[in-house]
Design a protein around this motif. Structure first.
Motif, PDB file in Angstrom:
ATOM      1  N   ALA A   1       1.064   8.013   8.626  1.00  0.00           N
ATOM      2  CA  ALA A   1      -0.034   7.394   9.382  1.00  0.00           C
ATOM      3  C   ALA A   1      -0.030   5.881   9.179  1.00  0.00           C
ATOM      4  O   ALA A   1      -0.252   5.116  10.129  1.00  0.00           O
ATOM      5  N   ILE A   2       0.229   5.439   7.944  1.00  0.00           N
ATOM      6  CA  ILE A   2       0.320   3.998   7.684  1.00  0.00           C
ATOM      7  C   ILE A   2       1.504   3.409   8.448  1.00  0.00           C
ATOM      8  O   ILE A   2       1.394   2.347   9.075  1.00  0.00           O
ATOM      9  N   ALA A   3       2.640   4.101   8.393  1.00  0.00           N
ATOM     10  CA  ALA A   3       3.824   3.624   9.105  1.00  0.00           C
ATOM     11  C   ALA A   3       3.545   3.511  10.604  1.00  0.00           C
ATOM     12  O   ALA A   3       3.971   2.558  11.262  1.00  0.00           O
ATOM     13  N   LYS A   4       2.812   4.475  11.143  1.00  0.00           N
ATOM     14  CA  LYS A   4       2.485   4.459  12.567  1.00  0.00           C
ATOM     15  C   LYS A   4       1.573   3.288  12.906  1.00  0.00           C
ATOM     16  O   LYS A   4       1.751   2.638  13.950  1.00  0.00           O
ATOM     17  N   GLN A   5       0.612   3.001  12.047  1.00  0.00           N
ATOM     18  CA  GLN A   5      -0.288   1.874  12.287  1.00  0.00           C
ATOM     19  C   GLN A   5       0.476   0.556  12.263  1.00  0.00           C
ATOM     20  O   GLN A   5       0.195  -0.347  13.064  1.00  0.00           O
TER      21      GLN A   5
ATOM     22  N   ALA B   1       0.834  -1.212   0.000  1.00  0.00           N
ATOM     23  CA  ALA B   1       0.000   0.000   0.000  1.00  0.00           C
ATOM     24  C   ALA B   1       0.865   1.256   0.000  1.00  0.00           C
ATOM     25  O   ALA B   1       0.617   2.200  -0.759  1.00  0.00           O
ATOM     26  N   MET B   2       1.889   1.270   0.840  1.00  0.00           N
ATOM     27  CA  MET B   2       2.757   2.449   0.904  1.00  0.00           C
ATOM     28  C   MET B   2       3.505   2.658  -0.406  1.00  0.00           C
ATOM     29  O   MET B   2       3.690   3.793  -0.862  1.00  0.00           O
ATOM     30  N   ARG B   3       3.951   1.562  -1.017  1.00  0.00           N
ATOM     31  CA  ARG B   3       4.689   1.657  -2.273  1.00  0.00           C
ATOM     32  C   ARG B   3       3.805   2.173  -3.415  1.00  0.00           C
ATOM     33  O   ARG B   3       4.261   2.924  -4.269  1.00  0.00           O
ATOM     34  N   VAL B   4       2.547   1.766  -3.407  1.00  0.00           N
ATOM     35  CA  VAL B   4       1.631   2.191  -4.477  1.00  0.00           C
ATOM     36  C   VAL B   4       1.107   3.598  -4.206  1.00  0.00           C
ATOM     37  O   VAL B   4       1.192   4.488  -5.052  1.00  0.00           O
ATOM     38  N   LEU B   5       0.570   3.808  -3.030  1.00  0.00           N
ATOM     39  CA  LEU B   5      -0.029   5.105  -2.699  1.00  0.00           C
ATOM     40  C   LEU B   5       1.024   6.204  -2.575  1.00  0.00           C
ATOM     41  O   LEU B   5       0.717   7.379  -2.785  1.00  0.00           O
ATOM     42  N   GLY B   6       2.253   5.829  -2.267  1.00  0.00           N
ATOM     43  CA  GLY B   6       3.321   6.807  -2.141  1.00  0.00           C
ATOM     44  C   GLY B   6       3.801   7.364  -3.466  1.00  0.00           C
ATOM     45  O   GLY B   6       4.613   8.286  -3.501  1.00  0.00           O
ATOM     46  N   ARG B   7       3.299   6.823  -4.571  1.00  0.00           N
ATOM     47  CA  ARG B   7       3.730   7.313  -5.885  1.00  0.00           C
ATOM     48  C   ARG B   7       3.062   8.636  -6.260  1.00  0.00           C
ATOM     49  O   ARG B   7       3.214   9.109  -7.366  1.00  0.00           O
ATOM     50  N   GLY B   8       2.345   9.216  -5.315  1.00  0.00           N
ATOM     51  CA  GLY B   8       1.775  10.531  -5.583  1.00  0.00           C
ATOM     52  C   GLY B   8       0.381  10.738  -5.021  1.00  0.00           C
ATOM     53  O   GLY B   8      -0.058  11.871  -4.830  1.00  0.00           O
ATOM     54  N   LEU B   9      -0.318   9.631  -4.727  1.00  0.00           N
ATOM     55  CA  LEU B   9      -1.684   9.757  -4.239  1.00  0.00           C
ATOM     56  C   LEU B   9      -1.724  10.175  -2.769  1.00  0.00           C
ATOM     57  O   LEU B   9      -2.572  10.972  -2.367  1.00  0.00           O
ATOM     58  N   TYR B  10      -0.806   9.631  -1.968  1.00  0.00           N
ATOM     59  CA  TYR B  10      -0.772   9.949  -0.544  1.00  0.00           C
ATOM     60  C   TYR B  10       0.356  10.935  -0.243  1.00  0.00           C
ATOM     61  O   TYR B  10       1.457  10.815  -0.785  1.00  0.00           O
ATOM     62  N   ASP B  11       0.070  11.866   0.658  1.00  0.00           N
ATOM     63  CA  ASP B  11       1.083  12.836   1.065  1.00  0.00           C
ATOM     64  C   ASP B  11       1.832  12.320   2.299  1.00  0.00           C
ATOM     65  O   ASP B  11       1.607  11.195   2.763  1.00  0.00           O
ATOM     66  N   GLU B  12       2.690  13.164   2.832  1.00  0.00           N
ATOM     67  CA  GLU B  12       3.523  12.767   3.962  1.00  0.00           C
ATOM     68  C   GLU B  12       2.692  12.338   5.170  1.00  0.00           C
ATOM     69  O   GLU B  12       2.976  11.323   5.809  1.00  0.00           O
TER      70      GLU B  12
END
Length: 198
Positions: free
Chosen positions: A183-187, A167-178
């Motif tokens: 927040a995902i990392a914290k979870q 999820a982080m690898r896909v969403l981090g390509r521009g859809l999700y911000d810092e």
């Protein structure tokens, strides 16, 4: 006079990897590879066999130099909770600091899975399985050390953690911000830092 290479094969693989990683297999043309590697078409085919073979070498290089190297370094910490925390924080930072928003070469290729042959699919499945094994082993070690509850299903939790990686690898390509990525990392950290049973 026998044909002699005037280039370093590993350097060519590295340059090709950057193109495949950024554009994907299907969108990368032979012309792209010739331009990026600086070798001509004949040399490319003579040395590597073609686009597919060069792609596989690129994918294997990425898997060895990136995924395997990172997991080996984290396992050497001998502290699963810390390793998981460092890993997910690192993922968020990698995505945020990549101006090209390339994500993960393996994950990107897995999204194209339907278009790849058995050899490629086998490499991708092996990578996913080894990621899950890394998380499962860490959870089991933490449970033995009474740092995580034994009621936690190590196998199922490992799959959840790997899904967060994807999820982080896909969403981090521009859809999700810092904020969203952290927040995902914290979870993930909270999931793997549950108090042990008393």
């Amino acid at each position: 006079m026998p044909w002699e290479k005037s280039f370093d094969e590993q350097e060519v693989v590295d340059k090709a990897m950057q193109v495949f990683w950024k554009k994907g297999y299907e969108a990368t043309s032979i012309a792209d590879l010739i331009e990026s590697t600086g070798i001509n078409r004949g040399s490319l085919y003579n040395a590597f066999g073609g686009k597919k073979q060069l792609f596989m070498q690129s994918l294997i290089k990425y898997d060895t130099d990136t995924r395997r190297a990172i997991l080996a370094e984290l396992e050497r910490l001998d502290n699963p909770t810390l390793a998981f925390k460092k890993f997910f924080t690192m993922l968020a930072q990698q995505e945020l600091n990549d101006p090209d928003k390339k994500g993960c070469f393996l994950v990107n290729t897995a999204i194209e899975l339907y278009g790849h042959d058995d050899e490629t699919q086998s490499l991708l499945r092996q990578g996913a399985a080894e990621f899950e094994s890394f998380f499962r082993r860490g959870i089991e070690v933490a449970q033995i050390r009474n740092e995580m509850p034994t009621s936690l299903d190590a196998t199922a939790t490992a799959k959840v953690l790997y899904s967060l990686v994807v999820a982080m690898r896909v969403l981090g390509r521009g859809l999700y911000d810092e904020t969203a990525l952290l927040a995902i990392a914290k979870q993930a950290e909270l999931l793997t830092a549950l108090p042990a049973e008393t």
